[in-house]
Design an enzyme around this catalytic site. Structure first.
Site, PDB file in Angstrom:
ATOM      1  N   CYS A   1      37.153  45.306  42.574  1.00 54.55           N
ATOM      2  CA  CYS A   1      38.593  45.081  42.406  1.00 54.55           C
ATOM      3  C   CYS A   1      39.093  45.672  41.101  1.00 54.55           C
ATOM      4  CB  CYS A   1      38.890  43.583  42.363  1.00 54.55           C
ATOM      5  SG  CYS A   1      38.783  42.781  43.948  1.00 54.55           S
TER       6      CYS A   1
ATOM      7  N   HIS B   1      45.624  41.658  40.434  1.00 55.69           N
ATOM      8  CA  HIS B   1      44.214  41.755  40.848  1.00 55.69           C
ATOM      9  C   HIS B   1      44.220  42.175  42.314  1.00 55.69           C
ATOM     10  CE1 HIS B   1      40.147  39.338  41.301  1.00 55.69           C
ATOM     11  NE2 HIS B   1      40.138  40.446  42.009  1.00 55.69           N
TER      12      HIS B   1
ATOM     13  N   THR C   1      42.785  35.017  33.362  1.00 54.39           N
ATOM     14  CA  THR C   1      41.375  35.383  33.468  1.00 54.39           C
ATOM     15  C   THR C   1      41.002  35.741  34.898  1.00 54.39           C
ATOM     16  OG1 THR C   1      39.133  34.601  32.977  1.00 54.39           O
ATOM     17  CG2 THR C   1      40.671  32.964  33.761  1.00 54.39           C
TER      18      THR C   1
END
Lengths: 123, 184
Positions: free
Chosen positions: B41, B58, B35
């Site tokens: 981003c 990420h 998650t």
């Protein structure tokens, strides 16, 4: 006239090969490319490079296998081979050293440091 | 609202792993949910349906005017490659991977279009690597909360208020010296 240093880059990532190509061409090197160890060996059957830069994790024949086969060949036995990889474990590094690699570079690479390493090992 | 007891049971057994900026997480465990919350981003979620392995990264690159552009592109490609390599180690094959990309929003009106640049980089990388992008939810002005069941490839992306997004800060390069060379 000074001879242009010929480099063979071996990496299954097209993006990484493109980054390497730009960095090395900008610094005056002649660049050829292969997408894995098998293609590199095929290329080396009819061509030669002054320095080989290879990734480790590749399909068909990985970097370790490529180094072992190059070292077992007669034509390219002394060719400098730089490993350029995301791997940083001592175990993998030792395996590359034992297979006959000349040097180890952890990605992401710095173009200047890479060019300096090529200058140092090329002859 | 009633939930199927089986689904409720599966959901209750799940553990969540937060993928922070600059990180890569992979899993073949059906009880793991990766998650993250994204503003500008980008998170790329990759999945191999045969090996049932998935992963998420990420990242946020610098602003378009940055002098660090070259190093940033190297780092973005590095994080994509790290994700692929970690999945390969768990039995995935690159040729079977499918991708979802999320994020790249412009949270503040006067912000430079860094989100767009990040999503373009991710898209270009995946196209170059011939990895099919099966779903994309990028751009806009909302932040996103992404939940990814890596082992099944199921993703859920909810648009949330921009204030939920973490502070905008380009992903820093690794602490170790980048690209140091060790001779044998």
């Amino acid at each position: 006239m000074e001879k242009t240093t010929k480099i063979l880059t071996v990496d299954d990532s097209r993006s990484m090969r493109a980054l390497l190509r730009v960095a090395l061409l900008e610094r005056g090197y002649d660049v050829s490319e292969a997408e894995d160890g098998v293609e590199a060996l095929e290329w080396l059957e009819t061509n030669s490079a002054d320095v080989i830069i290879t990734d480790i994790n590749m399909p068909r024949l990985d970097g370790f296998g490529l180094i072992e086969k190059v070292r077992a060949s007669t034509r390219h036995i002394d060719r400098p081979i730089l490993v350029l990889t995301t791997e940083s474990s001592d175990e993998k590094k030792k395996r590359a050293r034992d297979a006959g690699a000349t040097g180890w570079i952890v990605k992401p690479f710095d173009p200047e440091k890479l060019a300096a390493a090529v200058r140092r090992v090329a002859y | 609202m009633f939930m199927d007891p089986k689904l409720a049971d599966a959901a209750s057994r799940r553990s969540r792993v937060t993928v922070m900026q600059g990180m890569v997480e992979t899993s073949d465990d059906e009880s793991i949910v990766l998650t993250t919350v994204l503003g500008s981003c980008i998170a790329a979620c990759l999945f191999d349906p045969v090996a049932r392995v998935g992963g998420m990264n990420h990242f946020l690159l610098a602003e378009p005017s940055s002098t660090q552009v070259n190093a940033d592109v190297h780092y973005g490609i590095y994080l994509m490659e790290l994700l692929i390599n970690d999945m390969l180690k768990q039995g995935a094959a690159k040729s079977r991977m499918k991708a979802h990309i999320y994020g790249g929003a412009m949270i503040h009106r006067n912000m430079q279009p860094i989100g767009q640049r990040n999503s373009e980089l991710a898209e270009r990388f995946l196209n170059t690597e011939q990895i099919i992008i099966s779903h994309r939810d990028v751009g806009g002005t909302n932040a996103r909360r992404v939940d990814f069941l890596a082992a099944t490839g199921k993703a859920r992306c909810r648009h949330v208020d921009g204030s939920a997004a973490p502070a905008v800060k380009p992903t820093t390069l690794p602490a170790r010296s980048v690209g140091d060379v060790e001779f044998f």
